[in-house]
Write a protein that holds these residues in place. Structure first.
Motif, short mmCIF file in Angstrom:
data_model
loop_
_atom_site.label_atom_id
_atom_site.label_comp_id
_atom_site.label_asym_id
_atom_site.label_seq_id
_atom_site.Cartn_x
_atom_site.Cartn_y
_atom_site.Cartn_z
N VAL A 213 -31.31 -8.21 27.03
CA VAL A 213 -32.51 -8.92 27.46
C VAL A 213 -32.93 -9.84 26.32
O VAL A 213 -33.19 -9.39 25.20
CB VAL A 213 -33.66 -7.95 27.81
N LEU A 214 -32.99 -11.13 26.58
CA LEU A 214 -33.30 -12.11 25.56
C LEU A 214 -34.80 -12.31 25.42
O LEU A 214 -35.54 -12.26 26.41
CB LEU A 214 -32.65 -13.46 25.89
N ALA A 215 -35.25 -12.57 24.21
CA ALA A 215 -36.63 -12.97 23.98
C ALA A 215 -36.79 -14.44 24.36
O ALA A 215 -35.81 -15.20 24.41
CB ALA A 215 -37.00 -12.75 22.51
N ALA A 216 -38.03 -14.85 24.64
CA ALA A 216 -38.30 -16.21 25.09
C ALA A 216 -37.78 -17.25 24.10
O ALA A 216 -37.25 -18.30 24.49
CB ALA A 216 -39.79 -16.40 25.33
N GLU A 217 -37.91 -16.97 22.79
CA GLU A 217 -37.46 -17.95 21.80
C GLU A 217 -35.93 -18.08 21.77
O GLU A 217 -35.39 -19.07 21.28
CB GLU A 217 -37.98 -17.59 20.41
N GLN A 218 -35.23 -17.08 22.32
CA GLN A 218 -33.77 -17.15 22.38
C GLN A 218 -33.28 -17.90 23.62
O GLN A 218 -32.23 -18.55 23.58
CB GLN A 218 -33.17 -15.74 22.41
N SER A 219 -34.03 -17.80 24.70
CA SER A 219 -33.53 -18.29 25.99
C SER A 219 -34.20 -19.56 26.47
O SER A 219 -33.66 -20.27 27.31
CB SER A 219 -33.74 -17.21 27.05
#
Length: 363
Positions: free
Chosen positions: A53-59
């Motif tokens: 599950v990616l964090a918003a800053e990653q995705s």
């Protein structure tokens, strides 16, 4: 408002599959002595962490598309390019300035929340009946041993109006029917604009799409909190939608929706003024894979309930879905299928990613 009518299947969508009755999850969530691994055995997902599950800053965030700009000749070209990119790269977009009046949005949110607050015996007056997927209950439960979703659902067939079965339309709260009718009608106009502009980005004649989104099913979703095992259950199993386009309204601001992107799960942050739109399986087929339906799931909050309403805009049940190629040289990737055939495949199986769509692909 229409008068009460006997049960009828409309164009067939509400009677296309079967589901087994299961326990009300809202009531189960209130039984604190059962909120343990044994009591929730059918809900616990051993594979829930199979993908990152990616964090918003990653995705990054789901793109926002402005309908007002699409309707403005001075901004149409630029916004249409953004729409094309959103459909190609994400399969989801947040539609802002969609034109649905704030009062209608507020009314439908209020009445959905009030409906799910009703005593179980009142809600059960609108329970699914054998052979009909409308009503209060569950969907996609096809065996006694499959894993279950941590949610309750209430679905009604809303468009076209003459196909409604008002025996499923609650009279409590007293404003429910009008709120839903007003919201449903507004969404038909929004869906019309969305499909017209999607057709333009695909260079497909809009007349080919006229019967691809004329039917609308509304599904209200209630996801109770799960204090002890929220990280082990899912509100909705991974799936893509058997729709042409789906328009989702988040009723409250609790997060939970995740979409699969580049092999990972990306959380979707609710936009307070937007409708979330996603590409459905039928649009993937018709676009010959240019725009792909995206697998998504719903996770559960440990302390807060989550509510949403999905509007599935689907083709005529007796229609045909066929890939529309843009050049003679373009390879056809999908079969021409009867809508009924695809719907029966989709609705008669548990949700398992995009598995049903494989039946529509040419080898």
């Amino acid at each position: 408002m229409e008068t009460e009518a006997p049960s009828r299947s409309g164009d067939g969508w509400s009677r296309v599959g079967k589901t087994l009755p299961v326990r009300n999850v809202q009531a189960l969530a209130a039984c604190t002595d059962e909120l343990n691994a044994k009591g929730l055995e059918r809900y616990i997902r051993p594979d829930i962490d199979d993908s990152q599950v990616l964090a918003a800053e990653q995705s990054g965030e789901v793109p926002a598309i402005d309908l007002r700009r699409l309707l403005d000749p001075d901004h149409l070209e630029e916004e249409a390019a953004r729409l094309r990119s959103a459909c190609e790269d994400w399969g989801f977009f947040q539609l802002v300035n969609h034109g649905v009046p704030d009062e209608i949005i507020a009314n439908v949110k209020r009445d959905i929340q009030e409906f799910f607050k009703l005593p179980l015996e009142v809600k059960n007056a609108y329970a699914q009946r054998p052979g009909d997927l409308q009503g209060y209950g569950q969907v996609f439960v096809v065996s006694e041993d499959q894993k279950l979703d941590w949610s309750d659902r209430f679905a009604i067939y809303a468009q076209p109006p003459e196909a409604r079965d008002l025996s499923y339309w609650p009279t409590h709260p007293h404003s429910f029917r009008k709120s839903i009718e007003d919201y449903s009608s507004e969404l038909m106009q929004v869906a019309n604009y969305v499909v017209i502009f999607i057709a333009k980005t695909l260079h497909i004649d809009t007349e080919l799409m006229e019967d691809k989104y004329v039917c609308q099913t509304l599904r209200m979703n209630y996801y109770p909190p799960c204090m002890s095992l929220a990280e082990k259950v899912l509100g909705f199993s991974p799936h893509s939608d058997a729709s042409f386009v789906t328009l989702l309204l988040q009723v409250n601001p609790v997060e939970g929706l995740q979409i699969r992107r580049h092999g990972a799960w990306v959380p979707v942050k609710p936009h307070p003024k937007a409708l979330l739109v996603n590409v459905g399986d039928f649009l993937e087929i018709m676009s010959n894979g240019a725009y792909k339906s995206i697998e998504h799931r719903v996770t559960i909050n440990a302390n807060q309930e989550r509510l949403s309403i999905s509007a599935f805009h689907v083709p005529s049940f007796d229609g045909i879905i066929s890939p529309a190629t843009r050049t003679p040289e373009e390879k056809v990737l999908y079969k021409t299928m009867k809508v009924k055939e695809y719907a029966e495949l989709y609705m008669s199986n548990k949700r398992d990613g995009k598995r049903t769509l494989n039946h529509a692909k040419l080898l």
